[in-house]
Design a protein around this motif. Structure first.
Motif, PDB file in Angstrom:
ATOM      1  N   PHE A 336      50.137  32.096  33.889  1.00  0.00           N
ATOM      2  CA  PHE A 336      51.192  32.362  32.904  1.00  0.00           C
ATOM      3  C   PHE A 336      52.570  32.059  33.475  1.00  0.00           C
ATOM      4  CE2 PHE A 336      47.866  34.510  30.698  1.00  0.00           C
ATOM      5  CZ  PHE A 336      48.269  34.580  29.374  1.00  0.00           C
ATOM      6  N   SER A 337      53.285  31.175  32.809  1.00  0.00           N
ATOM      7  CA  SER A 337      54.670  30.874  33.175  1.00  0.00           C
ATOM      8  C   SER A 337      55.510  31.058  31.927  1.00  0.00           C
ATOM      9  CB  SER A 337      54.779  29.437  33.683  1.00  0.00           C
ATOM     10  OG  SER A 337      54.077  29.334  34.905  1.00  0.00           O
ATOM     11  N   ALA A 338      56.624  31.747  32.075  1.00  0.00           N
ATOM     12  CA  ALA A 338      57.402  32.095  30.881  1.00  0.00           C
ATOM     13  C   ALA A 338      58.886  31.922  31.118  1.00  0.00           C
ATOM     14  CB  ALA A 338      57.115  33.541  30.486  1.00  0.00           C
ATOM     15  N   ALA A 339      59.594  31.685  30.023  1.00  0.00           N
ATOM     16  CA  ALA A 339      61.055  31.633  30.070  1.00  0.00           C
ATOM     17  C   ALA A 339      61.574  32.512  28.942  1.00  0.00           C
ATOM     18  CB  ALA A 339      61.554  30.205  29.893  1.00  0.00           C
ATOM     19  N   LEU A 340      62.491  33.409  29.297  1.00  0.00           N
ATOM     20  CA  LEU A 340      63.163  34.227  28.291  1.00  0.00           C
ATOM     21  C   LEU A 340      64.536  33.595  28.124  1.00  0.00           C
ATOM     22  CD1 LEU A 340      62.810  36.808  26.574  1.00  0.00           C
ATOM     23  CD2 LEU A 340      63.822  38.091  28.467  1.00  0.00           C
ATOM     24  N   VAL A 341      64.766  33.024  26.951  1.00  0.00           N
ATOM     25  CA  VAL A 341      65.943  32.186  26.746  1.00  0.00           C
ATOM     26  C   VAL A 341      66.873  32.825  25.722  1.00  0.00           C
ATOM     27  CG1 VAL A 341      66.710  29.854  26.089  1.00  0.00           C
ATOM     28  CG2 VAL A 341      64.471  30.160  27.154  1.00  0.00           C
ATOM     29  N   THR A 342      68.170  32.849  26.014  1.00  0.00           N
ATOM     30  CA  THR A 342      69.136  33.228  24.981  1.00  0.00           C
ATOM     31  C   THR A 342      69.929  31.981  24.611  1.00  0.00           C
ATOM     32  OG1 THR A 342      70.987  33.816  26.420  1.00  0.00           O
ATOM     33  CG2 THR A 342      69.375  35.550  25.984  1.00  0.00           C
ATOM     34  N   ILE A 343      70.174  31.829  23.327  1.00  0.00           N
ATOM     35  CA  ILE A 343      70.900  30.664  22.816  1.00  0.00           C
ATOM     36  C   ILE A 343      72.042  31.195  21.961  1.00  0.00           C
ATOM     37  CG2 ILE A 343      70.703  28.507  21.500  1.00  0.00           C
ATOM     38  CD1 ILE A 343      67.595  28.746  21.984  1.00  0.00           C
ATOM     39  N   ASN A 344      73.267  30.891  22.351  1.00  0.00           N
ATOM     40  CA  ASN A 344      74.433  31.385  21.620  1.00  0.00           C
ATOM     41  C   ASN A 344      74.519  30.713  20.248  1.00  0.00           C
ATOM     42  OD1 ASN A 344      75.072  32.899  23.864  1.00  0.00           O
ATOM     43  ND2 ASN A 344      76.441  31.345  24.708  1.00  0.00           N
ATOM     44  N   PRO A 345      75.241  31.339  19.298  1.00  0.00           N
ATOM     45  CA  PRO A 345      75.403  30.688  17.991  1.00  0.00           C
ATOM     46  C   PRO A 345      75.880  29.242  18.179  1.00  0.00           C
ATOM     47  CG  PRO A 345      76.266  32.915  17.919  1.00  0.00           C
ATOM     48  CD  PRO A 345      75.912  32.654  19.359  1.00  0.00           C
ATOM     49  N   GLY A 346      75.271  28.322  17.465  1.00  0.00           N
ATOM     50  CA  GLY A 346      75.610  26.909  17.595  1.00  0.00           C
ATOM     51  C   GLY A 346      74.937  26.217  18.767  1.00  0.00           C
ATOM     52  N   GLY A 347      74.351  26.982  19.666  1.00  0.00           N
ATOM     53  CA  GLY A 347      73.721  26.402  20.866  1.00  0.00           C
ATOM     54  C   GLY A 347      72.358  25.795  20.575  1.00  0.00           C
TER      55      GLY A 347
END
Ligand SMILES: *[C@@H]1O[C@H](CO)[C@@H](O)[C@H](O)[C@H]1NC(C)=O
Ligand SMILES: *[C@@H]1O[C@H](CO)[C@@H](O)[C@H](O)[C@H]1NC(C)=O
Ligand SMILES: *[C@@H]1O[C@H](CO)[C@@H](O)[C@H](O)[C@H]1NC(C)=O
Length: 459
Positions: A336-347
């Motif tokens: 298991f490999s995972a990424a927790l990603v946040t994307i700003n508005p418009g990103g």
């Protein structure tokens, strides 16, 4: 046919264009049937209804009159009677229709002109999954597997809630289980083949992993818990796990008596049916009170079944952030490999693909969209809301664009021994300009702006 000849400029993206057409009272006329008398249903008194379907009152969203291949996200939220129109393509829909759903998934109603053909379905809103209710208000669960998302063969997901002191019954399963705590906290415990034991408390943002066949249980602490489980098999079903109550109910009592070295009468009060999710007595605050060890001791730290991912700092990016967790830091979860990603508005989580695994993705917060591209020329754009699952097969390119006004949080999970992706931007940026120019007919000026670095999330 009503035509909108709106001047198409980029500024129209910024405006909400709402041409509203006053609908003349629908004139329904009827005429005699025009076919031959030998046709079925023909009778001189039968008529054909001529209801006018061309006088529909509707509005267009900002960007909807732009060239279809610009393909901007269409926000239909406040649009009256949205229609399947993009640029000069499409037409109106007199009905029947589910307008609320069409507003939520606007790229379905009016896809970008770059969409083409038919890809797999890459989307499952958990809101469409039936919920299994736990006993006595102890919680609930719902799942996504190949029954609802047939192309998602490598992974399946279960979303579960346990109220304070609620249990997910002692059990094991054929698939391996990886979990992210979404809210609250819980106590997890397990025993392995060597008789080593494991117990830990995990909270929001932490991860656990139980290998296939390892029996375990989960109990919510005093604040309750909600978590997302990901299994390494698309056909996993939460209704098909090996439960402690069932193994006791389905072995002869005489054998249980011998096996556990107690009289047959000991089992007269065992549950006759499964418990699955049920209320319990609160776990003691002192975890040592529940820390049982045999001669083999506890599971060694290198094989720990939990990882306090919430403590790991995020890497800041141009348009958001990323936290990566793979077997390099959590060895027991070896696939298991995972990424927790946040994307700003418009990103935008940049256009990419994974070389060695399908991607299973869960939308934790906000809203976004993705276009799945499959060779030779299939492309579908999907909109996702919090609580939706996405699935992108190995090597198929996709991006995730934040289409809302709050930070988008997504969890990407791979079946891989490390987290990796191929970035489209970096690929063309690191390829000889001559080759790219001969292929894509881009200007020198455009090529000079390409990046050689992977940005992961662009602003
Ligand atoms: C649960 O977690 C989600 C995702 O982090 C968050 O958006 C939400 O506000 C949380 N809910 C509560 C009640 O804490
Ligand atoms: C449980 O007890 C064992 C043996 O005393 C110890 O090594 C282990 O750290 C304890 N576990 C926890 C979570 O404290
Ligand atoms: C490349 O673009 C230019 C400018 O639009 C055009 O004149 C030319 O025909 C194109 N070349 C090819 C090979 O398509």
């Amino acid at each position: 046919m009503i035509l909108y000849n709106t001047i198409t400029t980029l500024t129209s993206l910024l405006l909400t264009i709402k041409p509203s057409i006053a609908a003349p009272a629908a004139v329904a006329s009827s005429n005699p049937l025009r076919g031959g008398e030998n046709l079925i249903g023909y009778s001189p008194t039968n008529t054909i209804s001529n209801e006018n379907t061309e006088t529909i009152s509707y509005q267009l969203a900002a960007g909807q009159t732009d060239a279809a291949n610009l393909g901007v996200y269409l926000n239909f939220e406040d649009v009256e009677n949205p229609q399947p129109i993009r640029g000069s393509t499409g037409g109106t829909d007199p009905g029947p229709r589910n307008v609320e759903m069409e507003k939520m998934y606007s790229d379905k109603l009016a896809p970008p002109g770059t969409d083409s053909g038919a890809t797999i379905n890459a989307q499952w809103p958990l809101a469409l999954s039936g919920v299994t209710l736990g006993k006595g208000k102890s919680g609930w669960s719902r799942q996504q597997n190949i029954d609802v998302l047939p192309a998602a063969t490598e992974m399946a997901g279960v979303n579960m809630r346990l109220e304070a002191a609620g249990y997910r019954e002692l059990h094991w399963h054929v698939a391996a289980e990886w979990a992210l705590v979404l809210n609250g906290s819980c106590r997890i415990q397990a025993v392995n083949e060597d008789g080593q034991t494991f117990i830990d408390d995990v909270g929001k943002g932490d991860v656990w992993f139980f290998p296939a066949g390892i029996p375990h249980s989960i109990q919510a602490l005093e604040d309750g818990v909600e978590f997302m489980l990901v299994f390494d098999s698309g056909s996993f079903s939460e209704t098909n796990t090996f439960l402690a109550t069932e193994i006791f109910a389905h072995n002869p009592r005489e054998v249980l008596s011998k096996d556990l070295g107690v009289p047959v009468s000991s089992f007269q009060n065992i549950p006759s049916d499964k418990l699955f999710i049920f209320p319990g007595t609160p776990a003691p605050t002192d975890i040592q009170a529940q820390n049982i060890t045999g001669s083999a001791g506890s599971v060694p730290q290198t094989q720990s079944y939990s990882y306090h991912f919430s403590e790991q700092p995020a890497r800041q990016l141009e348009g958001g952030s990323v936290k990566i967790l793979d077997p390099l830091s959590f060895p027991i979860a070896s696939s298991f490999s995972a990424a927790l990603v946040t994307i700003n508005p418009g990103g935008l989580r940049e256009i990419h693909w994974h070389t060695s695994s399908d991607e299973w993705t869960f939308f934790i917060q906000g809203q976004g969209r993705a276009t799945l591209f499959t060779p030779p020329s299939e492309a579908t754009t999907f909109d996702y809301l919090a609580g939706d699952v996405a699935y992108f097969p190995k090597s198929n390119s996709h991006y995730i664009e934040n289409t809302g006004d709050e930070v988008l949080i997504v969890l990407e999970v791979l079946q891989a021994d490390h987290y990796s992706d191929m970035s489209l931007a970096q690929w063309v940026g690191l390829t000889s300009k001559q080759i790219v120019q001969d292929t894509l007919n881009l200007t020198d000026e455009t090529l000079s702006q390409f990046t050689t670095e992977k940005k992961i999330v662009v602003s």
